[in-house]
Design a protein around this motif. Structure first.
Motif, PDB file in Angstrom:
ATOM      1  N   LEU A   1      39.104   0.027 -74.018  1.00 56.61           N
ATOM      2  CA  LEU A   1      37.868   0.801 -74.129  1.00 56.61           C
ATOM      3  C   LEU A   1      38.178   2.284 -74.334  1.00 56.61           C
ATOM      4  O   LEU A   1      37.528   2.952 -75.146  1.00 56.61           O
ATOM      5  N   GLN A   2      39.184   2.802 -73.616  1.00 56.92           N
ATOM      6  CA  GLN A   2      39.585   4.193 -73.793  1.00 56.92           C
ATOM      7  C   GLN A   2      40.073   4.448 -75.222  1.00 56.92           C
ATOM      8  O   GLN A   2      39.742   5.459 -75.820  1.00 56.92           O
ATOM      9  N   LYS A   3      40.860   3.522 -75.765  1.00 65.75           N
ATOM     10  CA  LYS A   3      41.333   3.672 -77.146  1.00 65.75           C
ATOM     11  C   LYS A   3      40.166   3.624 -78.118  1.00 65.75           C
ATOM     12  O   LYS A   3      40.090   4.409 -79.059  1.00 65.75           O
ATOM     13  N   PHE A   4      39.240   2.698 -77.904  1.00 61.60           N
ATOM     14  CA  PHE A   4      38.094   2.534 -78.794  1.00 61.60           C
ATOM     15  C   PHE A   4      37.205   3.781 -78.797  1.00 61.60           C
ATOM     16  O   PHE A   4      36.729   4.224 -79.837  1.00 61.60           O
ATOM     17  N   LEU A   5      36.977   4.356 -77.619  1.00 65.83           N
ATOM     18  CA  LEU A   5      36.121   5.538 -77.501  1.00 65.83           C
ATOM     19  C   LEU A   5      36.856   6.841 -77.813  1.00 65.83           C
ATOM     20  O   LEU A   5      36.238   7.900 -77.884  1.00 65.83           O
ATOM     21  N   GLY A   6      38.185   6.764 -77.997  1.00 59.11           N
ATOM     22  CA  GLY A   6      38.965   7.968 -78.292  1.00 59.11           C
ATOM     23  C   GLY A   6      39.288   8.786 -77.061  1.00 59.11           C
ATOM     24  O   GLY A   6      39.561   9.980 -77.158  1.00 59.11           O
ATOM     25  N   PHE A   7      39.275   8.171 -75.886  1.00 57.12           N
ATOM     26  CA  PHE A   7      39.547   8.870 -74.636  1.00 57.12           C
ATOM     27  C   PHE A   7      40.981   8.685 -74.158  1.00 57.12           C
ATOM     28  O   PHE A   7      41.313   9.114 -73.057  1.00 57.12           O
ATOM     29  N   SER A   8      41.825   8.022 -74.959  1.00 60.93           N
ATOM     30  CA  SER A   8      43.204   7.825 -74.519  1.00 60.93           C
ATOM     31  C   SER A   8      43.905   9.176 -74.491  1.00 60.93           C
ATOM     32  O   SER A   8      43.536  10.089 -75.225  1.00 60.93           O
ATOM     33  N   PRO A   9      44.929   9.320 -73.626  1.00 63.21           N
ATOM     34  CA  PRO A   9      45.579  10.623 -73.498  1.00 63.21           C
ATOM     35  C   PRO A   9      46.233  11.058 -74.812  1.00 63.21           C
ATOM     36  O   PRO A   9      46.635  10.209 -75.600  1.00 63.21           O
ATOM     37  N   PRO A  10      46.340  12.362 -75.052  1.00 65.10           N
ATOM     38  CA  PRO A  10      47.009  12.830 -76.260  1.00 65.10           C
ATOM     39  C   PRO A  10      48.446  12.322 -76.300  1.00 65.10           C
ATOM     40  O   PRO A  10      49.066  12.127 -75.262  1.00 65.10           O
ATOM     41  N   ARG A  11      48.975  12.121 -77.502  1.00 66.79           N
ATOM     42  CA  ARG A  11      50.295  11.507 -77.612  1.00 66.79           C
ATOM     43  C   ARG A  11      51.394  12.336 -76.969  1.00 66.79           C
ATOM     44  O   ARG A  11      52.378  11.803 -76.494  1.00 66.79           O
ATOM     45  N   GLY A  12      51.249  13.639 -76.939  1.00 62.43           N
ATOM     46  CA  GLY A  12      52.258  14.476 -76.297  1.00 62.43           C
ATOM     47  C   GLY A  12      52.216  14.389 -74.788  1.00 62.43           C
ATOM     48  O   GLY A  12      53.165  14.739 -74.105  1.00 62.43           O
ATOM     49  N   ALA A  13      51.099  13.915 -74.238  1.00 57.51           N
ATOM     50  CA  ALA A  13      50.935  13.841 -72.785  1.00 57.51           C
ATOM     51  C   ALA A  13      51.181  12.446 -72.256  1.00 57.51           C
ATOM     52  O   ALA A  13      50.959  12.177 -71.094  1.00 57.51           O
ATOM     53  N   ALA A  14      51.673  11.550 -73.096  1.00 58.02           N
ATOM     54  CA  ALA A  14      51.832  10.155 -72.692  1.00 58.02           C
ATOM     55  C   ALA A  14      52.773   9.995 -71.501  1.00 58.02           C
ATOM     56  O   ALA A  14      52.519   9.231 -70.590  1.00 58.02           O
ATOM     57  N   GLY A  15      53.868  10.750 -71.475  1.00 56.50           N
ATOM     58  CA  GLY A  15      54.818  10.614 -70.378  1.00 56.50           C
ATOM     59  C   GLY A  15      54.558  11.575 -69.242  1.00 56.50           C
ATOM     60  O   GLY A  15      55.302  11.630 -68.284  1.00 56.50           O
ATOM     61  N   ALA A  16      53.517  12.353 -69.374  1.00 55.34           N
ATOM     62  CA  ALA A  16      53.250  13.365 -68.358  1.00 55.34           C
ATOM     63  C   ALA A  16      52.437  12.785 -67.225  1.00 55.34           C
ATOM     64  O   ALA A  16      51.723  11.830 -67.384  1.00 55.34           O
ATOM     65  N   GLY A  17      52.557  13.393 -66.084  1.00 51.25           N
ATOM     66  CA  GLY A  17      51.779  12.979 -64.936  1.00 51.25           C
ATOM     67  C   GLY A  17      51.914  14.035 -63.860  1.00 51.25           C
ATOM     68  O   GLY A  17      52.437  15.112 -64.086  1.00 51.25           O
ATOM     69  N   LEU A  18      51.465  13.704 -62.670  1.00 47.12           N
ATOM     70  CA  LEU A  18      51.609  14.650 -61.582  1.00 47.12           C
ATOM     71  C   LEU A  18      53.073  14.799 -61.191  1.00 47.12           C
ATOM     72  O   LEU A  18      53.505  15.830 -60.719  1.00 47.12           O
ATOM     73  N   PHE A  19      53.863  13.735 -61.390  1.00 46.29           N
ATOM     74  CA  PHE A  19      55.283  13.744 -61.051  1.00 46.29           C
ATOM     75  C   PHE A  19      56.093  13.391 -62.287  1.00 46.29           C
ATOM     76  O   PHE A  19      56.550  12.273 -62.439  1.00 46.29           O
ATOM     77  N   PRO A  20      56.295  14.362 -63.210  1.00 45.26           N
ATOM     78  CA  PRO A  20      57.023  14.053 -64.427  1.00 45.26           C
ATOM     79  C   PRO A  20      58.481  13.755 -64.145  1.00 45.26           C
ATOM     80  O   PRO A  20      59.059  14.238 -63.167  1.00 45.26           O
ATOM     81  N   LEU A  21      59.091  12.944 -65.011  1.00 46.14           N
ATOM     82  CA  LEU A  21      60.493  12.613 -64.868  1.00 46.14           C
ATOM     83  C   LEU A  21      61.348  13.839 -65.181  1.00 46.14           C
ATOM     84  O   LEU A  21      60.975  14.668 -66.004  1.00 46.14           O
ATOM     85  N   PRO A  22      62.527  13.958 -64.547  1.00 46.35           N
ATOM     86  CA  PRO A  22      63.374  15.117 -64.819  1.00 46.35           C
ATOM     87  C   PRO A  22      63.876  15.085 -66.259  1.00 46.35           C
ATOM     88  O   PRO A  22      64.061  14.028 -66.843  1.00 46.35           O
ATOM     89  N   ASP A  23      64.102  16.276 -66.809  1.00 43.70           N
ATOM     90  CA  ASP A  23      64.591  16.409 -68.171  1.00 43.70           C
ATOM     91  C   ASP A  23      66.070  16.065 -68.206  1.00 43.70           C
ATOM     92  O   ASP A  23      66.859  16.646 -67.467  1.00 43.70           O
ATOM     93  N   PRO A  24      66.504  15.102 -69.054  1.00 43.87           N
ATOM     94  CA  PRO A  24      67.917  14.723 -69.081  1.00 43.87           C
ATOM     95  C   PRO A  24      68.823  15.861 -69.567  1.00 43.87           C
ATOM     96  O   PRO A  24      69.991  15.893 -69.276  1.00 43.87           O
ATOM     97  N   LYS A  25      68.266  16.829 -70.296  1.00 42.33           N
ATOM     98  CA  LYS A  25      69.075  17.949 -70.798  1.00 42.33           C
ATOM     99  C   LYS A  25      69.522  18.870 -69.673  1.00 42.33           C
ATOM    100  O   LYS A  25      70.501  19.573 -69.778  1.00 42.33           O
ATOM    101  N   SER A  26      68.731  18.864 -68.575  1.00 44.53           N
ATOM    102  CA  SER A  26      69.021  19.800 -67.490  1.00 44.53           C
ATOM    103  C   SER A  26      70.224  19.369 -66.641  1.00 44.53           C
ATOM    104  O   SER A  26      70.691  20.093 -65.808  1.00 44.53           O
ATOM    105  N   ASN A  27      70.685  18.127 -66.833  1.00 50.48           N
ATOM    106  CA  ASN A  27      71.842  17.632 -66.057  1.00 50.48           C
ATOM    107  C   ASN A  27      73.142  18.093 -66.671  1.00 50.48           C
ATOM    108  O   ASN A  27      73.307  18.254 -67.804  1.00 50.48           O
TER     109      ASN A  27
END
Length: 195
Positions: free
Chosen positions: A169-195
């Motif tokens: 329903l979210q996809k149909f109505l166009g409410f799905s998250p923007p593609r750049g924000a797909a992996g984002a959240g309140l607790f984003p994963l650490p950046d592998p480049k920073s290791n």
């Protein structure tokens, strides 16, 4: 009409009831999200910022690179890092912005689940066409008596319907998250480049 055919018709109507309530709940939840989030200027501005940043990042990463000078490569890496940082911050802001409607939606889902649970407590609502894996059996046969593991509980059917119906329903109505924000959240994963 035999008792077994009546029982199977009853299960069939129970499953349709659960699916219909799942569809209705998904529509109500998306309406709440639209009222609290999607129609606001803040959300639209954040979404367009994320879309622009993700497109810019994509073109910077796939664009032709000059390997002749180390300074050009270093400058391009710094620009990419700046855009990635900006994208992460905008995605985090979007997640926090969506949090308020998430709380309201959670209350609605909790109330609907409680209503359905009281309505179909201990009663199978569907028949699975196969015996599920042991781990899935604990969810699909939750709260049911008997040893027939093809019996499906209301909780399992409601869970499957809620996930699939609301996402589509979210996809149909166009409410799905923007593609750049797909992996984002309140607790984003650490950046592998920073290791």
């Amino acid at each position: 009409m035999t008792p077994t055919s009546f029982l199977s018709q009853s299960k069939y109507s129970d499953s349709l009831t659960v699916v219909a309530i799942s569809i209705f709940t998904a529509i109500v939840c998306e309406a709440i999200s639209w009222l609290l989030i999607y129609r606001t200027n803040s959300y639209k501005s954040l979404k367009s910022t994320i879309d622009r940043a993700s497109k810019k990042l994509e073109t910077m990463k796939t664009g032709p690179g000059s390997n002749s000078e180390a300074n050009v490569k270093k400058s391009k890496t710094k620009k990419i890092d700046r855009v990635e940082t900006s994208l992460k911050e905008s995605s985090r802001d979007l997640s926090l912005f969506k949090f308020k409607s998430g709380a309201v939606v959670a209350v609605v889902l909790f109330m609907v689940f409680g209503f359905l649970n009281s309505l179909f407590e201990g009663k199978p609502v569907a028949k699975l066409p196969f015996v599920p894996l042991r781990l899935v059996q604990k969810m699909s046969h939750r709260g049911l008596s008997g040893n027939d593991m093809t019996d499906c509980s209301m909780a399992f059917l409601y869970f499957l319907c809620s996930i699939s119906i609301r996402t589509n329903l979210q996809k149909f109505l166009g409410f799905s998250p923007p593609r750049g924000a797909a992996g984002a959240g309140l607790f984003p994963l650490p950046d592998p480049k920073s290791n």
